[in-house]
Design a protein around this motif. Structure first.
Motif, PDB file in Angstrom:
ATOM      1  N   LYS A 138      53.236  90.351  31.074  1.00 30.12           N
ATOM      2  CA  LYS A 138      51.968  90.816  30.504  1.00 30.12           C
ATOM      3  C   LYS A 138      51.753  92.303  30.790  1.00 30.12           C
ATOM      4  O   LYS A 138      51.248  93.037  29.947  1.00 30.12           O
ATOM      5  N   GLN A 139      52.172  92.752  31.971  1.00 25.44           N
ATOM      6  CA  GLN A 139      52.042  94.173  32.318  1.00 25.44           C
ATOM      7  C   GLN A 139      52.913  95.035  31.401  1.00 25.44           C
ATOM      8  O   GLN A 139      52.456  96.067  30.900  1.00 25.44           O
ATOM      9  N   ASP A 140      54.146  94.605  31.159  1.00 29.18           N
ATOM     10  CA  ASP A 140      55.028  95.342  30.249  1.00 29.18           C
ATOM     11  C   ASP A 140      54.448  95.374  28.839  1.00 29.18           C
ATOM     12  O   ASP A 140      54.559  96.375  28.128  1.00 29.18           O
ATOM     13  N   MET A 141      53.843  94.262  28.446  1.00 34.14           N
ATOM     14  CA  MET A 141      53.216  94.207  27.110  1.00 34.14           C
ATOM     15  C   MET A 141      52.123  95.252  26.992  1.00 34.14           C
ATOM     16  O   MET A 141      52.049  95.973  25.992  1.00 34.14           O
ATOM     17  N   GLU A 142      51.274  95.335  27.997  1.00 38.34           N
ATOM     18  CA  GLU A 142      50.162  96.285  27.946  1.00 38.34           C
ATOM     19  C   GLU A 142      50.645  97.728  27.971  1.00 38.34           C
ATOM     20  O   GLU A 142      50.128  98.578  27.244  1.00 38.34           O
ATOM     21  N   ILE A 143      51.634  98.011  28.805  1.00 36.53           N
ATOM     22  CA  ILE A 143      52.153  99.386  28.892  1.00 36.53           C
ATOM     23  C   ILE A 143      52.756  99.811  27.559  1.00 36.53           C
ATOM     24  O   ILE A 143      52.500 100.923  27.074  1.00 36.53           O
ATOM     25  N   LEU A 144      53.537  98.943  26.962  1.00 38.36           N
ATOM     26  CA  LEU A 144      54.157  99.277  25.677  1.00 38.36           C
ATOM     27  C   LEU A 144      53.102  99.432  24.583  1.00 38.36           C
ATOM     28  O   LEU A 144      53.186 100.335  23.748  1.00 38.36           O
ATOM     29  N   LYS A 145      52.109  98.572  24.608  1.00 34.89           N
ATOM     30  CA  LYS A 145      51.040  98.659  23.608  1.00 34.89           C
ATOM     31  C   LYS A 145      50.253  99.957  23.774  1.00 34.89           C
ATOM     32  O   LYS A 145      49.887 100.599  22.790  1.00 34.89           O
ATOM     33  N   ASP A 146      50.023 100.358  25.008  1.00 38.12           N
ATOM     34  CA  ASP A 146      49.342 101.624  25.256  1.00 38.12           C
ATOM     35  C   ASP A 146      50.150 102.793  24.705  1.00 38.12           C
ATOM     36  O   ASP A 146      49.586 103.736  24.148  1.00 38.12           O
ATOM     37  N   LEU A 147      51.460 102.738  24.864  1.00 41.52           N
ATOM     38  CA  LEU A 147      52.316 103.787  24.293  1.00 41.52           C
ATOM     39  C   LEU A 147      52.218 103.773  22.767  1.00 41.52           C
ATOM     40  O   LEU A 147      52.041 104.826  22.145  1.00 41.52           O
ATOM     41  N   ALA A 148      52.287 102.608  22.176  1.00 39.46           N
ATOM     42  CA  ALA A 148      52.256 102.505  20.715  1.00 39.46           C
ATOM     43  C   ALA A 148      50.937 103.007  20.147  1.00 39.46           C
ATOM     44  O   ALA A 148      50.910 103.615  19.083  1.00 39.46           O
ATOM     45  N   TYR A 149      49.852 102.773  20.869  1.00 41.91           N
ATOM     46  CA  TYR A 149      48.527 103.185  20.391  1.00 41.91           C
ATOM     47  C   TYR A 149      48.105 104.543  20.958  1.00 41.91           C
ATOM     48  O   TYR A 149      46.943 104.876  20.961  1.00 41.91           O
ATOM     49  N   ASP A 150      49.052 105.290  21.468  1.00 39.00           N
ATOM     50  CA  ASP A 150      48.829 106.654  21.989  1.00 39.00           C
ATOM     51  C   ASP A 150      47.824 106.705  23.134  1.00 39.00           C
ATOM     52  O   ASP A 150      47.155 107.723  23.323  1.00 39.00           O
ATOM     53  N   ARG A 151      47.700 105.653  23.877  1.00 40.12           N
ATOM     54  CA  ARG A 151      46.824 105.658  25.050  1.00 40.12           C
ATOM     55  C   ARG A 151      47.593 105.989  26.318  1.00 40.12           C
ATOM     56  O   ARG A 151      47.006 106.207  27.363  1.00 40.12           O
ATOM     57  N   HIS A 152      48.913 105.989  26.213  1.00 30.48           N
ATOM     58  CA  HIS A 152      49.765 106.229  27.373  1.00 30.48           C
ATOM     59  C   HIS A 152      51.014 106.936  26.860  1.00 30.48           C
ATOM     60  O   HIS A 152      51.806 106.334  26.144  1.00 30.48           O
ATOM     61  N   ILE A 153      51.165 108.212  27.183  1.00 37.03           N
ATOM     62  CA  ILE A 153      52.318 108.944  26.641  1.00 37.03           C
ATOM     63  C   ILE A 153      53.451 109.081  27.649  1.00 37.03           C
ATOM     64  O   ILE A 153      54.520 109.536  27.321  1.00 37.03           O
ATOM     65  N   GLN A 202      53.608  76.424  16.897  1.00 39.01           N
ATOM     66  CA  GLN A 202      53.827  76.328  18.340  1.00 39.01           C
ATOM     67  C   GLN A 202      55.014  77.149  18.826  1.00 39.01           C
ATOM     68  O   GLN A 202      55.109  77.488  19.992  1.00 39.01           O
ATOM     69  N   LEU A 203      55.917  77.463  17.943  1.00 34.41           N
ATOM     70  CA  LEU A 203      57.146  78.154  18.311  1.00 34.41           C
ATOM     71  C   LEU A 203      56.886  79.639  18.537  1.00 34.41           C
ATOM     72  O   LEU A 203      56.379  80.329  17.651  1.00 34.41           O
ATOM     73  N   MET A 204      57.179  80.116  19.734  1.00 34.51           N
ATOM     74  CA  MET A 204      57.080  81.519  20.115  1.00 34.51           C
ATOM     75  C   MET A 204      55.699  82.098  19.773  1.00 34.51           C
ATOM     76  O   MET A 204      55.592  83.225  19.299  1.00 34.51           O
ATOM     77  N   LYS A 205      54.657  81.334  20.042  1.00 36.13           N
ATOM     78  CA  LYS A 205      53.329  81.776  19.615  1.00 36.13           C
ATOM     79  C   LYS A 205      52.844  83.005  20.389  1.00 36.13           C
ATOM     80  O   LYS A 205      52.173  83.852  19.812  1.00 36.13           O
ATOM     81  N   ASP A 206      53.184  83.123  21.689  1.00 32.93           N
ATOM     82  CA  ASP A 206      52.778  84.316  22.438  1.00 32.93           C
ATOM     83  C   ASP A 206      53.481  85.565  21.903  1.00 32.93           C
ATOM     84  O   ASP A 206      52.868  86.630  21.769  1.00 32.93           O
ATOM     85  N   GLU A 207      54.765  85.417  21.609  1.00 36.23           N
ATOM     86  CA  GLU A 207      55.523  86.545  21.072  1.00 36.23           C
ATOM     87  C   GLU A 207      54.968  86.969  19.708  1.00 36.23           C
ATOM     88  O   GLU A 207      54.795  88.167  19.450  1.00 36.23           O
ATOM     89  N   LYS A 208      54.672  85.988  18.862  1.00 38.95           N
ATOM     90  CA  LYS A 208      54.163  86.311  17.524  1.00 38.95           C
ATOM     91  C   LYS A 208      52.802  87.000  17.615  1.00 38.95           C
ATOM     92  O   LYS A 208      52.550  87.950  16.889  1.00 38.95           O
ATOM     93  N   ARG A 209      51.948  86.522  18.522  1.00 38.18           N
ATOM     94  CA  ARG A 209      50.624  87.126  18.690  1.00 38.18           C
ATOM     95  C   ARG A 209      50.757  88.573  19.161  1.00 38.18           C
ATOM     96  O   ARG A 209      50.108  89.474  18.626  1.00 38.18           O
ATOM     97  N   TYR A 210      51.622  88.799  20.141  1.00 40.83           N
ATOM     98  CA  TYR A 210      51.797  90.157  20.662  1.00 40.83           C
ATOM     99  C   TYR A 210      52.406  91.076  19.603  1.00 40.83           C
ATOM    100  O   TYR A 210      51.940  92.200  19.401  1.00 40.83           O
ATOM    101  N   LEU A 211      53.435  90.612  18.927  1.00 42.27           N
ATOM    102  CA  LEU A 211      54.095  91.449  17.927  1.00 42.27           C
ATOM    103  C   LEU A 211      53.155  91.759  16.762  1.00 42.27           C
ATOM    104  O   LEU A 211      53.209  92.849  16.200  1.00 42.27           O
ATOM    105  N   ALA A 212      52.280  90.828  16.432  1.00 41.97           N
ATOM    106  CA  ALA A 212      51.291  91.104  15.379  1.00 41.97           C
ATOM    107  C   ALA A 212      50.336  92.200  15.822  1.00 41.97           C
ATOM    108  O   ALA A 212      49.947  93.058  15.022  1.00 41.97           O
ATOM    109  N   SER A 213      49.976  92.195  17.097  1.00 37.50           N
ATOM    110  CA  SER A 213      49.064  93.241  17.590  1.00 37.50           C
ATOM    111  C   SER A 213      49.785  94.584  17.715  1.00 37.50           C
ATOM    112  O   SER A 213      49.193  95.631  17.544  1.00 37.50           O
ATOM    113  N   LEU A 214      51.057  94.545  18.021  1.00 44.96           N
ATOM    114  CA  LEU A 214      51.844  95.784  18.118  1.00 44.96           C
ATOM    115  C   LEU A 214      52.165  96.315  16.725  1.00 44.96           C
ATOM    116  O   LEU A 214      52.130  97.531  16.490  1.00 44.96           O
TER     117      LEU A 214
END
Length: 162
Positions: free
Chosen positions: A62-77, A127-139
């Motif tokens: 979850k921490q890696d997800m947030e860090i990468l998302k912050d980079l993608a959304y220009d909140r963390h360069i 049900q298959l890979m639902k966490d991954e799909k949710r995260y990738l949709a947000s990214l």
């Protein structure tokens, strides 16, 4: 009388390999599915190898997800941790061999028709890979190849020493 199976005083050492459980995120089938989802949900014209590694590692915790998302959304360069997972490289080779993905002339990987059908079936199953799909949709496509190039340029110049 000694039993033939008594190896304590045997002249040679006998090893019997036992099957080891492979964690799900290192299983080739999981990694292929993950990479196909990344290519489908997070790219427009294909994904570079670095982008596939970054997002795949970003899905680890979850921490890696947030860090990468912050980079993608220009909140963390200052994203400095890029790990290269050999499982990603193996999965790419298998996916290419299975005809799921293809490497384009520009070096980017993209899904071909078989890969798109494969991803469609993964997405169809709720049900298959639902966490991954949710995260990738947000990214989505917020982590662009341009951002990755800018990041690697930053590493090249900021980490260079005499």
């Amino acid at each position: 009388m000694m039993n033939d199976k008594n190896y304590i005083i045997a002249d040679e050492i006998v090893f019997e390999a036992k099957p080891d459980a492979v964690p799900y995120n290192y299983r080739i089938s999981y990694k292929i599915a993950q990479l196909c989802l990344i290519m489908d949900m997070c790219s427009r014209g294909g994904c570079s190898l670095l982008k596939l590694h970054m997002i795949s590692i970003g899905l680890s915790t979850k921490q890696d997800m947030e860090i990468l998302k912050d980079l993608a959304y220009d909140r963390h360069i200052n994203y400095t941790v890029v790990r290269f997972d050999p499982a990603v490289n193996h999965a790419i080779r298998f996916a290419v061999a299975d005809g799921l993905i293809v490497q384009q002339q520009n070096g980017l990987y993209k899904l071909n028709k078989i890969g798109k059908n494969y991803v469609r079936n993964i997405i169809k199953d709720k049900q298959l890979m639902k966490d991954e799909k949710r995260y990738l949709a947000s990214l989505s496509t917020m982590l662009t190849e341009e951002k990755i190039k800018a990041l690697t340029s930053l590493w090249r110049y900021s980490s260079a020493e005499n």
